[in-house]
Design an enzyme around this catalytic site. Structure first.
Site, mmCIF file in Angstrom:
data_model
loop_
_atom_site.group_PDB
_atom_site.id
_atom_site.type_symbol
_atom_site.label_atom_id
_atom_site.label_comp_id
_atom_site.label_asym_id
_atom_site.label_seq_id
_atom_site.Cartn_x
_atom_site.Cartn_y
_atom_site.Cartn_z
ATOM 1 N N ASP A 77 -10.916 -8.814 7.506
ATOM 2 C CA ASP A 77 -12.329 -8.778 7.096
ATOM 3 C C ASP A 77 -12.940 -10.164 7.230
ATOM 4 O O ASP A 77 -14.068 -10.326 7.688
ATOM 5 C CB ASP A 77 -12.465 -8.324 5.624
ATOM 6 N N ASP A 79 -5.237 -6.887 5.743
ATOM 7 C CA ASP A 79 -6.472 -6.219 5.315
ATOM 8 C C ASP A 79 -7.528 -7.274 4.975
ATOM 9 O O ASP A 79 -8.676 -7.210 5.418
ATOM 10 C CB ASP A 79 -6.151 -5.338 4.093
ATOM 11 N N LYS A 128 3.508 -15.320 2.108
ATOM 12 C CA LYS A 128 3.588 -16.185 0.930
ATOM 13 C C LYS A 128 5.062 -16.382 0.596
ATOM 14 O O LYS A 128 5.542 -15.976 -0.469
ATOM 15 C CB LYS A 128 2.819 -15.547 -0.237
ATOM 16 N N TYR A 130 0.820 -1.210 0.000
ATOM 17 C CA TYR A 130 0.000 0.000 0.000
ATOM 18 C C TYR A 130 0.859 1.267 0.000
ATOM 19 O O TYR A 130 0.363 2.363 -0.225
ATOM 20 C CB TYR A 130 -0.959 0.035 1.201
ATOM 21 N N ASP A 183 -2.700 -17.957 1.990
ATOM 22 C CA ASP A 183 -3.912 -18.530 1.381
ATOM 23 C C ASP A 183 -4.470 -19.648 2.254
ATOM 24 O O ASP A 183 -5.683 -19.746 2.474
ATOM 25 C CB ASP A 183 -3.637 -19.010 -0.063
#
Ligand code: IPM
Ligand code: MG
Length: 350
Positions: A248, A244, A187, A136, A220
């Site tokens: 959620d 992020d 990852k 970001y 993942d």
């Protein structure tokens, strides 16, 4: 006198922070409350989502509590003037690199989750999301036009060892006060930053936190494990982008996004930034029906982490729990109370 800066922002932000104001005035009368425009409304009135004055005041306050920013109205504004850019600038300007996002299933609400009660009952996860680095913020970024007329978009995922280490430290410290386990999600199988992340976290644990259980999990798989068996997690440590997304997902496990607070903290002694996890919810904004509990619980986190009043934080959290066990429900929880009535219910339990 301690100061709390309120940044109500856009959408339902003003409605939920209005309830925080009522609670704050009751529980901590000596707290000075300031308010500034922030996000889309600041862009409309002042030409920028975050003024220098508001940022300076944020840095000079003891804590900052924001409502929410953004909405369809500003979707076409230039990126650097979008409400979301104001939020990223506030986070980096305040240096709040560690974002604490608890996903807690309140006993009274276990049936509100889309997952089975037996999967989510008693859920208590803390996601620690790196907040001021990664993709970001990384440079270069942008969209360019290539000689052949195609366009090419670039974002850069980048982390330094010190950025990884300082947020990891927060996760290990938190774990010690909980169930003593950190799951680090990245990852490393396909990303260089992921590999560095894994190495730095492993080395830090060996050096300073050998008593804490550390597990590495690909991001993942973490997403999948969160819906399969969420109670296996205690503290999840992860980068800005994965945090992020995973936060959620974790929020939805608990039944209502309208319930979850968050805290963003920086170096010791600097002000923290507190915000409900829900967004600006433009679809229900202005109707007085938004659930103010996430904002109220964010204020409880501010009491604990920035205002040195863990006693009041416990009292306020207890009042929220009592209001819920007493049956107080806003629409998102299947009830019919408005924001102000939910505020009343919490005040009555204080
Ligand atoms: C969040 C939000 C923000 C983010 C947006 C509004 C900039 O999604 O706090 O999770 O991406 O960090
Ligand atoms: Mg988000």
């Amino acid at each position: 006198m301690p100061t709390l800066l309120l940044l109500p922002g856009d959408g339902i932000g003003p409605e939920v922070t209005a309830q925080v104001r009522r609670v704050a005035e009751r529980i901590m009368p000596e707290l000075t409350l300031e308010t500034r425009l922030f996000g889309g409304c600041s862009f409309d009135d002042l030409g920028t989502p975050l003024t220098d004055e508001a940022l300076a005041l944020a840095r000079a306050s003891d804590a900052v509590l924001m409502g929410a920013v953004g909405g369809p109205k500003w979707a076409t504004a230039p990126r650097h003037l979008r409400p979301e850019a104001g939020l990223l600038n506030l986070r980096s300007g305040m240096g709040v690199f560690a974002n604490l996002r608890p996903a807690l299933c309140f006993p009274a609400l276990a049936d509100a989750s889309t997952l089975k009660r037996e999967v989510v009952e008693g859920l208590d996860i803390m996601i620690v999301r790196e907040l001021t680095g990664g993709v970001y913020f990384g440079q270069p970024r942008g969209v360019e036009t290539l000689p052949d007329g195609q366009r090419r978009g670039v974002d850069t995922q980048v982390y330094t060892t010190s950025e990884i280490e300082r947020v990891s430290r927060v996760a290990f410290e938190l774990a010690r006060g909980r169930r003593n386990k950190v799951t680090s999600a990245e990852k490393s199988n396909v990303m260089e930053t992921g590999l560095l992340w894994r190495e730095v976290v492993t080395a830090l644990r060996a050096r300073d936190y050998a008593d804490v259980t550390l597990e590495h999990m690909l991001a993942d798989n973490t997403a999948m494990q969160l819906v399969k068996n969420p109670r296996q997690f205690d503290v999840i440590l992860t980068d800005n982008l994965f945090g992020d997304i995973l936060s959620d997902e974790a929020a939805q496990l608990t039944g209502s996004l309208g319930m979850l607070p968050s805290a963003a903290i920086g170096v010791a002694g600097s002000p923290g930034l507190y915000e409900p996890i829900h967004g600006s919810a433009p679809d229900i904004a202005g109707q007085g029906v938004a659930n103010p509990l996430a904002a109220i619980l964010s204020f409880a986190m501010a009491l604990r982490w920035s205002l040195g009043r863990a006693d009041l934080a416990d009292r306020l959290t207890g009042a929220v729990e009592s209001a819920l066990s007493g049956g107080a429900r806003t629409r998102d929880l299947g009830g019919s109370l408005g924001s102000g009535e939910m505020g009343d219910a919490v005040l009555a339990c204080l």
